[in-house]
Design a protein around this motif. Structure first.
Motif, short mmCIF file in Angstrom:
data_model
loop_
_atom_site.label_atom_id
_atom_site.label_comp_id
_atom_site.label_asym_id
_atom_site.label_seq_id
_atom_site.Cartn_x
_atom_site.Cartn_y
_atom_site.Cartn_z
N TYR A 17 0.83 -1.20 0.00
CA TYR A 17 0.00 0.00 0.00
C TYR A 17 0.87 1.25 0.00
N HIS A 41 -8.37 2.72 -5.18
CA HIS A 41 -9.83 2.69 -5.08
C HIS A 41 -10.17 3.23 -3.70
N ILE A 42 -10.75 4.41 -3.67
CA ILE A 42 -10.94 5.09 -2.39
C ILE A 42 -12.42 5.25 -2.09
N SER A 54 -18.66 1.51 1.72
CA SER A 54 -20.11 1.37 1.57
C SER A 54 -20.84 2.60 2.08
N GLY A 95 -15.43 -5.17 0.39
CA GLY A 95 -15.57 -3.79 -0.12
C GLY A 95 -14.35 -3.34 -0.89
N THR A 96 -13.80 -2.16 -0.52
CA THR A 96 -12.65 -1.63 -1.24
C THR A 96 -11.35 -2.37 -0.92
N GLY A 105 -16.56 -9.78 -1.26
CA GLY A 105 -17.81 -9.54 -0.55
C GLY A 105 -18.15 -8.07 -0.52
N HIS A 130 -16.70 -14.23 4.28
CA HIS A 130 -15.93 -15.32 4.92
C HIS A 130 -16.76 -16.59 5.04
N MET A 172 -13.88 -7.34 9.67
CA MET A 172 -13.87 -8.51 8.80
C MET A 172 -12.55 -9.28 8.92
C1 LIG Z 1 -3.25 -1.13 4.95
C2 LIG Z 1 -4.61 -0.53 4.66
C3 LIG Z 1 -5.03 -0.37 3.36
C4 LIG Z 1 -6.27 0.22 3.09
N1 LIG Z 1 -6.61 0.41 1.79
C5 LIG Z 1 -7.77 1.04 1.51
C6 LIG Z 1 -8.12 1.30 0.15
O1 LIG Z 1 -7.40 0.93 -0.79
N2 LIG Z 1 -9.27 1.99 -0.09
C7 LIG Z 1 -10.07 2.43 0.94
O2 LIG Z 1 -11.08 3.08 0.66
N3 LIG Z 1 -9.78 2.16 2.22
C8 LIG Z 1 -8.66 1.48 2.54
N4 LIG Z 1 -8.35 1.21 3.84
C9 LIG Z 1 -9.30 1.56 4.91
C10 LIG Z 1 -10.32 0.42 5.25
O3 LIG Z 1 -9.73 -0.85 5.19
C11 LIG Z 1 -11.49 0.50 4.28
O4 LIG Z 1 -12.12 1.72 4.60
C12 LIG Z 1 -12.48 -0.61 4.41
O5 LIG Z 1 -11.93 -1.81 3.94
C13 LIG Z 1 -13.70 -0.26 3.60
O6 LIG Z 1 -14.60 -1.24 3.72
P1 LIG Z 1 -15.99 -1.14 2.93
O7 LIG Z 1 -16.86 -0.07 3.53
O8 LIG Z 1 -15.70 -1.04 1.50
O9 LIG Z 1 -16.60 -2.58 3.26
P2 LIG Z 1 -18.06 -2.95 3.79
O10 LIG Z 1 -19.03 -2.53 2.75
O11 LIG Z 1 -18.24 -2.46 5.19
O12 LIG Z 1 -17.97 -4.54 3.84
C14 LIG Z 1 -17.84 -5.31 2.68
C15 LIG Z 1 -17.97 -6.76 3.04
O13 LIG Z 1 -16.97 -7.13 4.01
C16 LIG Z 1 -17.51 -8.13 4.88
N5 LIG Z 1 -17.59 -7.61 6.24
C17 LIG Z 1 -17.76 -6.31 6.63
N6 LIG Z 1 -17.83 -6.25 7.98
C18 LIG Z 1 -17.72 -7.51 8.45
C19 LIG Z 1 -17.72 -8.10 9.75
N7 LIG Z 1 -17.87 -7.36 10.86
N8 LIG Z 1 -17.59 -9.46 9.86
C20 LIG Z 1 -17.44 -10.22 8.75
N9 LIG Z 1 -17.45 -9.72 7.49
C21 LIG Z 1 -17.57 -8.40 7.34
C22 LIG Z 1 -18.92 -8.46 4.38
O14 LIG Z 1 -18.85 -9.55 3.48
C23 LIG Z 1 -19.29 -7.15 3.67
O15 LIG Z 1 -20.31 -7.33 2.71
C24 LIG Z 1 -7.11 0.63 4.14
C25 LIG Z 1 -6.70 0.44 5.47
C26 LIG Z 1 -5.46 -0.12 5.72
C27 LIG Z 1 -5.03 -0.29 7.16
#
Ligand SMILES: Cc1cc2nc3c(=O)[nH]c(=O)nc-3n(C[C@H](O)[C@H](O)[C@H](O)COP(=O)(O)OP(=O)(O)OC[C@H]3O[C@@H](n4cnc5c(N)ncnc54)[C@H](O)[C@@H]3O)c2cc1C
Length: 235
Positions: A36, A63-64, A67, A115-116, A142, A186, A209
């Motif tokens: 990263y 990809h920033i 949800s 997600g992302t 997922g 998962h 997750m």
């Molecule tokens: C090293 C590092 C790199 C990162 N890279 C990025 C990046 O490239 N882009 C970015 O925007 N942010 C990044 N982040 C920040 C953070 O990881 C993201 O904001 C986060 O992954 C976004 O999740 P989402 O809202 O897309 O997923 P969500 O929409 O919340 O979840 C997607 C899916 O994940 C699973 N899930 C979610 N919660 C749970 C749970 N409690 N138990 C089991 N399964 C679950 C489910 O299947 C769900 O449908 C990074 C953080 C770190 C530390």
């Protein structure tokens, strides 16, 4: 790790809450697939984002978003947008993390994105295809809603390249027209593999997750030393 200014070439919407960003570093950088970068908003405010590109690419793709519109992503995006409009560069630390793809392993691979977290998985999946690796590779992605699968067709094409590559999208809150897998990502993996002992497993997504995946997969035979996620360092 290289700290360098980067030109913001493009910011475009992938979904209403996720944006694709392309950066060109002003100096040559090296990174491994699955690492990263940290976007430096200020000297003390640095935010990690997985690099979706593969090593050697001229531009770094990010990809920033997520949800929901959280400040972690939206503040980083606001900074990128401001610099883009001013035609000013952003500062980034590039090539961080310990969860990079282990290309020397011959074990079958499971990539799990929430997600992302897909950005991380996408880089590794592309590297595997570019190297024409021959072991089985399963990509699970997922998302909460089907509309968040912004690269589903790209991944279907990726899977079509090799008889041993599989792409399995998993939707948590499906529409009535969704015909694929449902629930938490998962859970889909746990249903599909009696034992996870033989696999190299790479994980990215929300911290909650990552914790659930680590515990549940070890319970189902996965070896901790063959599981890779930078989120593990934060939880
Ligand atoms: C090293 C590092 C790199 C990162 N890279 C990025 C990046 O490239 N882009 C970015 O925007 N942010 C990044 N982040 C920040 C953070 O990881 C993201 O904001 C986060 O992954 C976004 O999740 P989402 O809202 O897309 O997923 P969500 O929409 O919340 O979840 C997607 C899916 O994940 C699973 N899930 C979610 N919660 C749970 C749970 N409690 N138990 C089991 N399964 C679950 C489910 O299947 C769900 O449908 C990074 C953080 C770190 C530390």
């Amino acid at each position: 790790m290289t700290t360098t200014l980067c030109t913001v070439d493009l910011i475009e919407a992938l979904t209403p809450t996720v944006n694709r960003v392309l950066l060109t570093p002003n100096t040559p950088v090296s990174f491994s697939s699955g690492q990263y970068l940290q976007l430096c908003l200020t000297d003390s405010d640095k935010r990690p984002f997985s690099i979706a590109s593969i090593p050697g690419a001229k531009q770094l793709e990010l990809h920033i978003g997520g949800s929901v519109n959280d400040q972690y992503a939206s503040q980083a995006l606001a900074h990128l947008l401001q610099q883009y409009q001013l035609q000013q560069p952003v500062l980034a630390e590039i090539g961080l993390g310990q969860a990079q793809f282990r290309a020397d392993s011959e074990r079958p691979v499971i990539l799990v994105a929430g997600g992302t977290g897909f950005s991380y998985v996408y880089s590794i999946a592309q590297s595997i295809a570019a190297a024409k690796l021959d072991q089985p590779v399963f990509v699970y992605w997922g998302v909460r809603e089907q509309s968040a699968l912004y690269h589903a067709s790209v991944m279907q094409q990726w899977a079509a390249q090799h008889s041993k590559y599989r792409f399995i999208p998993v939707v948590q809150q499906p529409d009535t027209n969704w015909q694929g897998r449902t629930g938490m990502v998962h859970q889909a993996v746990l249903e599909d593999f009696i034992s996870l002992e033989a696999y190299d497993i790479y994980v990215a997504g929300p911290f909650a997750m990552a914790g659930v995946v680590r515990d549940a997969f070890i319970e189902q035979g996965a070896h901790r030393e063959h599981m890779y996620a930078d989120a593990f360092a934060y939880i």
